[in-house]
Design an enzyme around this catalytic site. Structure first.
Site, mmCIF file in Angstrom:
data_model
loop_
_atom_site.group_PDB
_atom_site.id
_atom_site.type_symbol
_atom_site.label_atom_id
_atom_site.label_comp_id
_atom_site.label_asym_id
_atom_site.label_seq_id
_atom_site.Cartn_x
_atom_site.Cartn_y
_atom_site.Cartn_z
ATOM 1 N N ASP A 58 41.759 39.516 37.326
ATOM 2 C CA ASP A 58 41.331 39.882 35.955
ATOM 3 C C ASP A 58 42.822 40.082 35.437
ATOM 4 O O ASP A 58 43.802 40.327 36.132
ATOM 5 C CB ASP A 58 40.412 40.893 35.804
ATOM 6 C CG ASP A 58 39.155 40.781 36.278
ATOM 7 O OD1 ASP A 58 38.868 39.584 36.387
ATOM 8 O OD2 ASP A 58 38.522 41.657 37.072
ATOM 9 N N HIS A 95 40.857 33.376 37.072
ATOM 10 C CA HIS A 95 40.150 34.467 36.979
ATOM 11 C C HIS A 95 39.082 34.660 37.829
ATOM 12 O O HIS A 95 38.293 35.568 37.590
ATOM 13 C CB HIS A 95 39.808 34.140 35.213
ATOM 14 C CG HIS A 95 39.554 35.278 34.424
ATOM 15 N ND1 HIS A 95 39.340 36.475 34.915
ATOM 16 C CD2 HIS A 95 40.093 35.512 33.123
ATOM 17 C CE1 HIS A 95 39.124 37.597 33.980
ATOM 18 N NE2 HIS A 95 39.743 36.624 32.894
#
Lengths: 325, 400
Positions: free
Chosen positions: B380, B376
């Site tokens: 995204d 992450h």
């Protein structure tokens, strides 16, 4: 086979006696060989048995008496010529290289030169630069010559008999420090074939290829190494030309580490030649670079201490072996 | 004679390395072939063995130092020997900012001799190595000057044999005992823990229709085998599809490094391979430029070398994305751990006939579950989903 312990000198003398008795064409010629019995006493007693027509003293004129030998050989006799120090043979080089070595080829095989020349070589007696060289390589280079350098009494006798019986000119290198060494010699008539090497000591960890007196040093080094668990195989080619590569390669392929020892010069020397042949024919078998132990590229010094430094010693061979392991 | 310890070049692109740790202290005795220090490159962490036996002197690069390849970092002398004069410390870069190891974990299993370039080995050693498929660059020479001699190759062959013998031993023998693990196992444990603890993973799963994919494999199998000789596997098809999709999603092919995102110029796909000794991830370099035949050949070769433990360093380095396929083990779907510093890893489940809706009716059709684990920090959800959507479309259309 029964054997007797006799000296290298006596072994060669026995060969000369036996061959002169066997073949009336064999005769001896050289400086001080008849009345004096030879400067190294190898020819002692020959004059008494064979007379002055077959045991001939000459003036100090190497080119002359070697030339007589070549001529006599061309007419069918079998001369054995003593030239004393191998340093003196240089005076007779034209007779040897241009005449003796070439005659058979240039006469289309119709002429031959069945002649033996007996120089003695080697340092170790403080006899200085003009009496201590090992010049065998000068002759190994010449097509048409056979070059022999025995290391033991029995090889010396057997090879001398083969040399006298050979139809080609043989340069028979004796070593002045080997004359008094003793060893077992078989009784009776035997020969050692020309061009056949001998494994003097079987081993496992390293092959030492050594010539003439250096074979004694190599065997000494092997004993030192054996105390440390290193088993050296020692091969004496005995005949330097033609060279028995088969025997050498058999050991090299099995053991894969090689030291070559020769009392001649390091540069362009006999060690160089064997090393190159091994590279040609057994490169993939080598597990380490070939080590060469040879005379330094310098005139042999008169001073005993320096002389010992100039030529290979047992400890040099031991050190060379250790560089490999 | 003193022996210089040099930072070896461990990969084609390696220019410097970070000394992670010394296994010996200055003044301590070391034996040739013993692990001497651990070095980290941009790709991998490796142990480097002592190039000679003796006493470790003059350690010039402390742990944490960044050192250029070829730099002398220590001297090994014989007992009693003087430390030779040495030029003053050559420039050694300050410790790297981040001690976090990067690169694939799997190259760590390969021992690397301290030779800079080329391998010094005797002709006899080379011949024996050739005959037995031994990689000389993985050996440490015991001969003079560190030369690899025949005996070293013989030992490597013997070790390999005894190792193979070890594997078949029944695990029952070890029941109830704590058994020290292999270096590979230890590395895998360490790296996976680091990855799972430090990388914020998130997972996206899609079900992908595999009708066209299975049909494509049937169609191409024979011609691929005829051309390259290798068996065309589903993995090969996935490598190809993933590589082409990564071209359109370079961020998924990127790396996290030193708080920055590194965009990788090449698409190098690692394939997780289970070996009896543990997990290895050999790499298909520039997979997007290869044909299916080339991919199948390369994958076959790498898998074989992985199983025989003779992968070259290059073959386990440089992956920018990893594929792990547990379909052959009957797994439907699973959540993999990212292989740092990569941005993502794709888990492939088994292809099975499952109930699907087609034109308002239920029917059975082959499908496969793909799960993307993404970092992450780099990706995204929307970006990762976009990649997965395009990959799904490509596979369903079987666009190669």
């Amino acid at each position: 086979m029964t054997t007797r312990e006799i000296s290298y000198r006596d072994a060669i003398r026995e060969a000369l006696f036996e061959e002169m008795r066997r073949d009336p064409d064999v005769f001896m010629i050289g400086e001080d060989i008849a009345r004096f019995g030879g400067p190294m006493k190898v020819t002692e007693g020959l004059l008494a048995e064979f007379g002055d027509r077959r045991v001939v003293d000459t003036p100090i004129a190497e080119a002359g008496f070697v030339g007589i030998g070549v001529g006599a050989a061309l007419t069918g006799l079998r001369p054995v010529i003593e030239v004393m120090f191998n340093d003196f043979i240089l005076l007779a080089m034209d007779q040897i290289i241009n005449q003796a070595a070439k005659a058979r080829y240039m006469f289309g095989g119709k002429a031959k030169v069945p002649m033996v020349i007996r120089p003695h070589a080697g340092a170790g007696r403080g006899m200085a630069a003009q009496h201590s060289q090992c010049l065998h390589m000068l002759f190994v280079q010449i097509p048409g010559l056979i070059v022999v350098a025995p290391s033991t009494p029995s090889d010396a006798k057997g090879l001398m008999k083969s040399a006298i019986r050979s139809d080609d000119p043989v340069i028979f290198f004796e070593n002045k420090l080997l004359y008094s060494t003793k060893g077992p010699v078989p009784d009776g008539d035997y020969t050692v074939p020309l061009g056949v090497a001998d494994v003097k000591r079987p081993g496992r960890d390293v092959v030492i290829i050594s010539t003439s007196r250096m074979t004694a040093f190599a065997l000494g080094a092997a004993q030192v190494l054996a105390k440390e668990g290193i088993e050296a195989e020692v091969i004496d080619p005995r005949t330097l030309k033609p060279l028995d590569m088969e025997t050498i390669l058999r050991s090299v392929r099995r053991i894969k580490r090689v030291v070559i020892v020769d009392e001649g010069s390091r540069t362009g020397g006999f060690t160089s030649e064997i090393a190159a042949r091994i590279m040609d024919e057994a490169f993939d078998s080598l597990d380490a670079p070939i080590q060469r132990v040879a005379a330094e590229d310098a005139p042999i010094p008169y001073c005993r201490t320096l002389e010992a430094e100039a030529i290979p010693q047992e400890r040099d061979i031991v050190a060379a072996v250790k560089r490999l392991l | 004679m003193a022996t210089e310890v040099i930072l070896p070049k461990l990969g084609a692109t390696m220019e410097e390395g970070t000394i992670i740790s010394w296994r010996k202290r200055q003044g301590e005795a070391t034996t040739q072939g013993e692990p001497l220090f651990e070095v980290e490159t941009d790709k991998v962490v490796m142990e480097v063995e002592a190039p000679a036996s003796g006493i470790l002197r003059r350690v010039l690069a402390d742990a944490g130092s960044v050192v250029p390849v070829g730099q002398v970092i220590a001297i090994i002398v014989r007992p009693g020997e003087e430390v030779p004069e040495h030029p003053a410390r050559a420039p050694i870069l300050p410790p790297a900012d981040t001690p976090l190891p990067t690169g694939t974990s799997h190259g760590a299993a390969i021992a690397v001799p301290s030779v800079q370039e080329g391998v010094i080995a005797s002709p006899a050693a080379k011949k024996l190595a050739r005959e037995h498929g031994v990689d000389l660059s993985g050996l440490t020479g015991s001969g003079p000057g560190g030369r690899i001699v025949e005996k070293d190759v013989e030992q490597a062959i013997a070790t390999r044999r005894s190792f193979e013998g070890e594997r078949v031993r029944s695990p029952q023998a070890a029941a109830g005992k704590a058994v020290p693990v292999s270096r590979l196992r230890r590395k895998t444990a360490q790296r996976m823990t680091e990855s799972f603890q430090s990388i914020p993973h998130f997972y996206l799963t899609v079900e992908v229709g595999a009708d066209n994919l299975t049909a494509l494999r049937e169609t191409l199998r024979h011609s691929v085998e005829a051309e390259g000789g290798s068996r065309l596997s589903f993995t090969d098809l996935f490598v190809r599809h993933v590589a082409l999709t990564l071209q359109e999603h370079p961020l998924v092919n990127a790396c996290w490094q030193n708080q920055e995102i590194r965009w990788n110029p090449d698409i190098n796909i690692g394939i997780a391979v289970a070996t009896p000794d543990g997990l290895i991830v050999p790499v298909i370099h520039q997979a997007d430029t290869l044909t299916l035949v080339q991919i199948a050949d390369e994958r076959t070769r790498l898998e074989l070398e992985a199983k025989e433990q003779r992968l070259a360093v290059h073959s386990v380095q440089g992956a920018t994305f990893t594929i792990t396929n547990l379909g052959p083990f009957g797994v439907d779907a699973f959540s993999p751990i990212i292989n740092p510093p990569q941005a993502a890893i794709l888990a492939i489940g088994r292809i099975a006939r499952r109930a699907v809706e087609r034109q308002g009716a239920l029917s059975l059709a082959p499908t496969v579950f793909l799960t993307l684990a993404a970092d992450h920090r780099i990706l995204d959800g929307a970006e990762a989903a976009g990649f997965l959507r395009d990959l799904k479309g490509r596979i369903e259309r079987a666009e190669i």
